[in-house]
Enzyme design. Structure first.
Site, mmCIF file in Angstrom:
data_model
loop_
_atom_site.group_PDB
_atom_site.id
_atom_site.type_symbol
_atom_site.label_atom_id
_atom_site.label_comp_id
_atom_site.label_asym_id
_atom_site.label_seq_id
_atom_site.Cartn_x
_atom_site.Cartn_y
_atom_site.Cartn_z
ATOM 1 N N ASP A 37 0.854 -1.186 0.000
ATOM 2 C CA ASP A 37 0.000 0.000 0.000
ATOM 3 C C ASP A 37 0.893 1.240 0.000
ATOM 4 O O ASP A 37 1.165 1.843 1.038
ATOM 5 C CB ASP A 37 -0.905 -0.020 1.232
ATOM 6 C CG ASP A 37 -1.726 1.265 1.369
ATOM 7 O OD1 ASP A 37 -1.903 1.953 0.347
ATOM 8 O OD2 ASP A 37 -2.159 1.567 2.502
ATOM 9 N N HIS A 51 -22.037 -3.614 -18.310
ATOM 10 C CA HIS A 51 -22.727 -2.340 -18.112
ATOM 11 C C HIS A 51 -21.762 -1.193 -17.856
ATOM 12 O O HIS A 51 -21.854 -0.114 -18.452
ATOM 13 C CB HIS A 51 -23.696 -2.498 -16.939
ATOM 14 C CG HIS A 51 -24.519 -1.292 -16.628
ATOM 15 N ND1 HIS A 51 -24.135 -0.344 -15.701
ATOM 16 C CD2 HIS A 51 -25.721 -0.886 -17.093
ATOM 17 C CE1 HIS A 51 -25.064 0.595 -15.611
ATOM 18 N NE2 HIS A 51 -26.032 0.294 -16.437
ATOM 19 N N SER A 95 -29.283 4.799 -17.412
ATOM 20 C CA SER A 95 -27.879 4.454 -17.170
ATOM 21 C C SER A 95 -26.954 5.146 -18.154
ATOM 22 O O SER A 95 -25.791 5.409 -17.842
ATOM 23 C CB SER A 95 -27.671 2.940 -17.300
ATOM 24 O OG SER A 95 -27.826 2.296 -16.069
#
Length: 903
Positions: free
Chosen positions: A219, A253, A412
């Site tokens: 990280d 999508h 959308s």
């Protein structure tokens, strides 16, 4: 156990399309250890799940064996034990203590327990605890789209919103980050990859790309997310942001949504998007089992992450009918942090709220169609903020085998289109806050309530007009009164002719609501080698909105040798807006230099048949002017004296044909060596037996035909096998009947109607030097099909025959002072080129075309010419592309010019 292995293999398989990275530890129900998306009978609420905000931190705990979690807090542990809670995870681990006046978003947790336990009862008991601040059930959110397998080749929505005009001012800003909270994306799609956000903390060597060297399972940015290069996969707790489902699986999508907002634009491939270059931060919250749903709890996680990572805009093309209190709180803090959050209105065709789109401070987007009507599927309501195109929106997809494009319907699509528009607006007002950008977006719309009276006041402020929104931040809105004047050294006739210096005249106007600007200037651009700029730029300095500025100070010169042609004059309006954002707005208009070789005499009574003639002449590079008798009356001889070639048509008119004033013009043309192509389907039958028609039009009435096929007379030197068809979609469709023209007074029939072999066309005096070609059918009806010729081919054939006249007639211009041969124009050329020559004394002139090997191709002029200037045209036939030499020999001079013919 077998099921778990299969799912893990599927997840790892999803990484094969990118670099194989070492991923952080994975744990929890979202990894597939047990189904976590079992829905209640209402089809939205998840059984066995809750979103709880505590007043203090708890440890993240997961017991895959179902053992109850415990925190050493008796009141809390009793309820957790009663409902067998085995999973607790902080959704807002990046949040810190809030500033005064802001909502504390720390310690919002996702809890899971056996699905047979009541959600309502669990929430009721948790709400009684002193350590609990907010309680919510967790919901399944639906992706708002309707796949559409009809493929469109263009993006109508960009034109509808006037995006191209907006891009004249703004080219976007790559520092504006749009977070796409969705099902994931096709990360390698060539129209998305260039616009993906790249976490600078994880790009170890700061080279702007992710390689295996950057994948260290550390990280590096200190946000607890390891190797979150392009965003984060909140579903699987890793950095693989790819959508596991593709378009063929009714998935993908997020890939389509991302392309709607900020597909890489101006890259010669695929599609464009409003934001152009804004970066896409990808937050995957989609289900691993259902390509059409996302997890609402993970949306909270993604919003918190997006805010901390610097997103300016968040798009949510999903939702449901139930609100979260925690969801509202996180969204409010996103708003307070300066972020615009967009949400889809929903696809239920209902006056019903859908969340998160209709939460406070969200911008709820409804969908409109190509006609600005409400899309039939779109929800509506007073909470809708704005409408955007959402029908047949072409965007990016992954088919499973290729990175492609397809259309889809849905709010959308409307929501990311609006989000991308906001990013472009923000790029021209970078110091503005989110409220200013929102206001500009909502206040610059096109009104659509009048087109949707049943939904008035419930489709938001209107449909996005991106041009108006962006242009409102600049002082220049439009150029008006754009013209040229020949008042400097011309004859004040309004036409720029060879030898004139033209003034470019225009006024610039901006509405009072537009912003001001600084350092404004105008640039004149004419990409034509025959035009000589004199003054090509002017500066007007700082200017305010609502001010009209006029100028005629930009000028250009047209040399005397330039032949008539259309020139495109471009004016670039440049400067900076008050936010120090530079702009360049282009205005252009076509003007005729000189007078066209051919005058079109429009005598069809006002019908729009001229389009068939102007398009034909444009396609063969033949300069033209037009005289409309319907609006200007019959021209006088003075009006037409400068022209040598005419095309005259009467369309469908059957009365007032060839009145006396018209007859006088035609008589003047023939006695003054002018060439005329005349077309009339009624003249032959109405006045064909008159003396004028037979003596001057060289034809008499031969009756009427309905034949739509016209064939060249065998061995006729003018027609030369050129056959015509008068019926078809590329013609005017007005050849219902035509006149038979019987040759008279020395004329010849060049074309015949195919069935009866009666004459359709006569010419006079002969094919080598015709002055007059007369068609008894409407030329505008000609249709190109198979072996039948196109209209422009027929017109070209006739005009080429007329060109023999132009080089043989006595010149009327002043005597030149020397021999000259002009540069061919255009060059390179196709299908024809023009060239002119001058001789100072009477004598023999030869103009011959040679190929690159010195072989003679054709002779254009060979014989005596009196002193003067001449023009001619070469329309090559049956020759190959390449370099040709045009050589003029006259007196003791030989002059050669080069021309490139390109097929």
């Amino acid at each position: 156990m077998v099921r778990c292995i299969a799912i893990v293999l599927f997840i790892l398989g999803g990484l094969t399309c990118g670099i194989a990275f070492a991923l952080p530890p994975q744990w929890g129900p979202e990894q597939g250890d047990r189904p976590y998306d079992i829905q209640a009978p209402n089809s939205e609420e998840y059984l066995g799940q809750a979103i709880i905000q505590f007043d203090h931190a708890l440890a993240d705990v997961y017991h895959p064996d179902g053992k109850t979690v415990s925190f050493g807090e008796p009141e809390l542990d009793n309820i957790l034990s009663k409902y067998s809670v085995y999973f607790v995870r902080n959704l807002t681990s990046l949040e810190k203590a809030p500033k005064p006046g802001h909502i504390d978003l720390r310690w919002i947790y996702w809890l899971q327990y056996p699905t047979e336990n009541s959600v309502a009862d669990f929430l009721a008991e948790m709400k009684q605890l002193r350590c609990v601040k907010v309680v919510d059930p967790n919901y399944s959110r639906k992706l708002y789209w309707t796949p559409n397998d009809i493929r469109y080749l263009n993006q109508w929505h960009l034109t509808k919103m006037k995006a191209p005009q907006a891009w004249d001012y703004a080219r976007g800003d790559s520092t504006i980050i749009i977070s796409i909270v969705d099902s994931g994306v096709d990360r390698l799609h060539p129209d998305l990859a260039p616009n993906l956000w790249l976490n600078p903390d994880e790009d170890i060597n700061h080279d702007g790309q992710i390689t295996a060297a950057d994948s260290n399972n550390v990280d590096n940015g200190g946000n607890t997310y390891r190797d979150d290069f392009w965003g984060w996969n909140f579903t699987n707790r890793n950095n693989n942001v790819n959508d596991p489902f593709n378009w063929a699986q009714e998935g993908g999508h997020g890939t389509h949504v991302a392309g709607c907002a900020s597909a890489a634009s101006n890259n010669l491939i695929g599609v464009a998007a409003p934001a152009l270059v804004s970066k896409l931060l990808i937050c995957r919250i989609g289900s691993d089992t259902d390509p059409r749903s996302v997890n609402g709890a993970l949306g909270i996680d993604a919003w918190s992450y997006s805010r901390v990572m610097g997103a300016r805009i968040i798009n949510n093309s999903w939702g449901g009918s139930q609100p979260y209190n925690n969801e509202q709180n996180v969204l409010t803090e996103c708003w307070n942090a300066g972020i615009l959050v967009f949400g889809a209105a929903g696809n239920d065709s209902l006056n019903a709220r859908r969340y998160p789109g209709s939460l406070t401070n969200a911008i709820c987007v409804a969908a409109s169609d190509q006609h600005d009507s409400k899309a039939d599927f779109s929800n509506w309501g007073t909470w809708v903020a704005i409408s955007a195109p959402g029908v047949a929106i072409l965007s990016t997809v992954f088919t499973g085998t290729s990175h492609g494009y397809d259309v889809a319907d849905g709010t959308s699509m409307a929501s990311p289109v609006a989000a991308g528009c906001a990013a472009l607006i923000w790029s021209v007002m970078p110091d503005a806050d989110r409220l200013d950008v929102k206001n500009v977006l909502l206040e610059s719309v096109d009104e659509i309530d009048s087109l949707n009276p049943s939904f008035a006041g419930r489709l938001g402020s209107g449909r996005i007009n991106l041009f108006r929104a962006v242009a409102s931040q600049f002082p220049i809105d439009t150029i008006v009164n754009f013209t040229l004047r020949d008042t400097i050294n011309g004859n004040w006739d309004g036409r720029i002719e060879p030898g004139d210096t033209a003034a470019v005249v225009f006024s610039v106007f901006s509405p009072p609501e537009n912003a001001g600007g600084i350092n404004a200037y105008f640039k004149l651009v004419i990409n034509d080698p025959s035009i000589v700029p004199v003054v090509d730029s002017i500066r007007i300095g700082d200017r305010q909105s609502g001010l009209e500025v006029g100028t005629n100070r930009m000028k250009f010169f047209v040399p005397s040798w330039v032949r008539p042609h259309i020139v495109t004059v471009r004016v670039l309006a440049c400067g900076e807006n008050n936010n120090n954002i530079r702009y360049q707005k282009e205005f252009s208009k076509n003007f005729m230099i000189g007078y066209g070789y051919t005058l079109l005499i429009d005598d069809d009574g006002g019908v729009n048949y001229e389009q068939y003639y102007t398009a034909s002449l444009d396609s063969i590079n033949q300069p033209w002017d037009r005289w409309d008798i319907n609006t200007r009356g019959v021209p006088t001889i003075n009006d037409i004296n400068r022209y040598r070639t005419f095309i005259w048509w009467t369309g469908d008119r059957s009365s007032d044909l060839l009145t006396t004033d018209r007859q006088n013009l035609i008589t003047w043309m023939q006695t003054n060596n002018r060439a005329l192509l005349f077309s009339s389907k009624y003249a032959g039958r109405t006045i064909g037996n008159t003396t004028f028609h037979q003596n001057t039009m060289h034809a008499s009435n031969g009756g009427v035909v309905t034949d739509g096929r016209v064939r060249a007379v065998t061995n006729d030197p003018l027609a030369q096998g050129l056959n015509l068809l008068l019926f078809g979609s590329s013609g005017a469709g007005n050849a219902d009947s035509s006149s038979v023209l019987t040759p008279a007074n020395g004329s010849t029939s060049g074309w015949q109607y195919a069935t009866a072999l009666t004459s359709s066309t006569v010419y006079y005096p002969n094919a080598q030097n015709p002055l007059f070609v007369y068609c008894g059918f409407p030329l505008e009806a000609i249709h190109k099909a198979g072996t039948y010729a196109a209209r422009h081919t027929f017109i070209q054939r006739v005009l080429d025959s007329f060109n023999w006249v132009s080089v043989r007639e006595t010149p009327t211009t002043a005597v030149p002072t020397g021999y000259s041969l002009s540069a061919p124009y255009p060059n390179p050329f196709n299908p024809s080129m023009s060239i002119s020559f001058s001789v100072p004394v009477t004598g023999n002139v030869n103009v011959t075309v040679y190929d690159a090997l010195g072989r003679s191709v054709t002779t254009l002029v060979d014989g005596k010419r009196i002193a003067g200037s001449y023009s001619l045209k070469w329309h090559p036939e049956n020759v190959s592309s390449g370099l040709y030499l045009i050589r003029m020999t006259a007196g003791n001079q030989t002059i050669t010019k080069k021309a490139m013919f390109i097929k």
